[in-house]
Design an enzyme around this catalytic site. Structure first.
Site, PDB file in Angstrom:
ATOM      1  CG  ASP A  13       0.773  -4.153   6.112  1.00 23.73           C
ATOM      2  OD1 ASP A  13       0.407  -4.493   7.251  1.00 23.73           O
ATOM      3  OD2 ASP A  13       1.145  -2.996   5.825  1.00 23.73           O
ATOM      4  CG  HIS A  55      -5.288   1.844   4.473  1.00 23.63           C
ATOM      5  ND1 HIS A  55      -6.053   2.840   5.040  1.00 23.63           N
ATOM      6  CD2 HIS A  55      -4.892   1.046   5.501  1.00 23.63           C
ATOM      7  CE1 HIS A  55      -6.093   2.676   6.345  1.00 23.63           C
ATOM      8  NE2 HIS A  55      -5.404   1.594   6.652  1.00 23.63           N
ATOM      9  CG  ASN A  58      -1.657   1.315   1.407  1.00 22.43           C
ATOM     10  OD1 ASN A  58      -2.483   1.681   0.580  1.00 22.43           O
ATOM     11  ND2 ASN A  58      -1.331   2.057   2.462  1.00 22.43           N
ATOM     12  CD  GLN A  92     -10.608   1.972  -0.563  1.00 22.68           C
ATOM     13  OE1 GLN A  92     -11.150   2.411  -1.573  1.00 22.68           O
ATOM     14  NE2 GLN A  92     -10.797   0.731  -0.126  1.00 22.68           N
ATOM     15  CG  ASP A 103      -1.904   5.799  -0.017  1.00 27.21           C
ATOM     16  OD1 ASP A 103      -1.938   4.864   0.795  1.00 27.21           O
ATOM     17  OD2 ASP A 103      -2.754   5.956  -0.927  1.00 27.21           O
ATOM     18  CD  GLU A 156      -3.480  -4.971   8.473  1.00 28.04           C
ATOM     19  OE1 GLU A 156      -3.359  -4.645   9.670  1.00 28.04           O
ATOM     20  OE2 GLU A 156      -2.824  -4.446   7.554  1.00 28.04           O
TER      21      GLU A 156
END
Length: 481
Positions: A215, A219, A124, A176, A185, A241
């Site tokens: 992981d 997001h 992510n 997100q 991000d 996750e």
């Protein structure tokens, strides 16, 4: 009137001490188990590759663990806290836990022991260091600049709330497209970013890994993960996750099309039943509680995040924690994941490391807790393997903290979490008559049991005393000749 117990700290620490005894280790199996026959995952959190390899050979394979989940292997920020592993600076397989060659050797060794390898995979984001720096393996990087991998155009800059950080988890866009605690991000809707991430994962597949723990999946849109998965060179197990939040727009169910999903409610609810409510309520534990479908859920008592955030049982709860894990490994919901921790006194504390931040070899009970070796946990892995494909029958509860149930025709567990021993009662197991090793208190090896033996009569019953905060477990894989 039945009163819920109010345990003193001394009692909690003294709970069923035999549950925490490290289990004896049998000789390694001659060959790998049939693929898919062993379901239990163990998370060896922040163990180095040499130690993981040794554990696969000496403990995980012999005890029947199906998978080992290892911490992120890519190059990361060079600092002490445990979370630097979750701040990538490149995709070189070179980290505080070992070299690429050591990683590949570990995978091969684990496979030879019949254990598959799941890699905790950070896709992510990159690092959260405003001023950049030099990574573990010498790579120079900036917050939004990772030479050879990403430039400024490959990141989100949501600009909400005066920063790029997530503030409002009720806003899907923020969750997100904004940054989780300043972590740069990645623009996972970009085909370039997707391809680069898939290239990293394919590199891991080339080294023999069997699956990925994704992981921070919450997001990223589920479609972005699906697009990355579509670029993989071969099929691989995937667990995502996604933390459930009541009323939040991003829900775990969105991700089941990609693979399994972590069920975070499981550990919190199980802790509540043990700590302040009633084990009797567990009679329909699982999907009936609103959880993910069992076939797509990974269940756990705690993991590396939740044990630091509170609201769950952890190694500090000693006997209660052992009992909760024993229940999880006996109960037919989801894929069970066992946590193996290093001890810590603050949330950021590093794993046992040298002066350069390199993780030391694991020596259980010397900074490492090794819960997966506790007898009541390790021996229940064999129970889980023995009862695959069976349902629950012969449920019993006293309305409070004493429960018992069969895994039909294959195993039986009774847990007494009262403050007093339960004496003078018999339990109907539905198991074949014979003598069984109580695997909570003894190790079964070569047809012998190092602990108590339970005799099931021709009608399927046995009589026993179950001590306070203790359990008895038997299964057909630990039946004496």
């Amino acid at each position: 009137m039945h009163r819920r117990r109010c345990r003193s700290a001394a009692l909690v620490l003294g709970l069923a001490a035999s549950l925490l005894v490290p289990t004896a280790v049998a000789a390694p199996p001659a060959a790998a188990a049939t693929p898919g026959s062993k379901k239990v995952i163990v998370q060896l959190f922040e163990w180095n590759w040499t130690s993981v390899a040794s554990e696969c050979t000496n403990v995980l394979g012999p005890k029947g663990y199906g998978y080992v989940q290892v911490s992120p292997p890519q190059e990361h920020v060079n600092a002490a806290p445990w979370w630097v592993s979750y701040q990538p600076v490149s995709y070189r397989i070179e980290s505080r836990k070992g070299t690429r060659a050591q990683f590949q050797s570990m995978v091969t060794t684990c496979h030879n022991a019949g254990v598959k390898v799941i890699v905790d995979t950070v896709v992510n984001h990159m690092s959260g260091q405003d001023n950049g720096g030099t990574g573990w393996a010498g790579t120079t990087y900036g917050h939004y600049n990772y030479p050879g991998n990403y430039g400024a155009q490959d990141f989100h800059y949501c600009g909400r709330n005066g920063t790029n950080d997530i503030v409002n988890y009720s806003d899907r866009y923020e969750v997100q497209n904004c940054e989780l605690v300043n972590l740069a991000d990645l623009k996972t809707e970009s085909d370039y970013v997707r391809t680069r991430l898939a290239t990293y994962m394919n590199d891991l597949l080339s080294l023999g890994v069997d699956g990925f723990r994704m992981d921070g999946s919450k997001h990223m849109p589920a479609a972005d993960i699906a697009a990355i998965k579509a670029k993989l060179s071969r099929p691989a197990y995937m667990v995502q996750e996604v933390i459930y939040g009541a009323g939040e727009p991003v829900q775990p169910t969105e991700y089941t099309g990609n693979g399994d999903v972590h069920e975070f409610r499981y550990g919190k609810d199980l802790a509540r039943m043990f700590n302040s409510e009633r084990l009797a309520y567990l009679k329909n534990f699982g999907e009936a509680w609103g959880y993910l479908p069992s076939s797509q859920a990974v269940a756990f008592v705690d993991n590396h995040d939740t044990q630091r955030d509170g609201g769950v049982l952890t190694y500090r709860d000693r006997g209660e924690y052992a009992l909760a894990n024993a229940f999880m490994l006996a109960w037919p919901y989801g894929t069970p994941a066992v946590m193996s921790s290093f001890t810590f006194s603050n949330k950021d504390q590093a794993p046992p490391s040298d002066a350069t931040n390199k993780v030391l070899n694991t020596t259980c009970y010397s900074g490492w807790e090794c819960e997966h070796r506790w007898r009541a946990i390790a021996n229940m892995v064999g129970f889980n393997n023995a009862v695959q494909g069976t349902g629950v029958s012969n449920w019993y509860d006293n309305g409070y903290q004493h429960i018992a149930f069969s895994r039909t025709g294959k195993g039986y567990l009774t847990v007494n979490d009262e403050d007093f021993a339960v004496t003078g009662r018999s339990y109907y197991t539905g198991l074949p008559a014979g003598r069984y090793c109580d695997v909570i208190h003894g190790d079964f090896s070569n047809g012998t049991c190092s602990g108590p033996v339970v005799t099931v009569d021709s009608a399927g019953w046995f009589a026993a005393t179950v001590n306070a905060h203790d359990a008895i477990a038997i299964h057909i894989g630990a039946k004496l000749p």
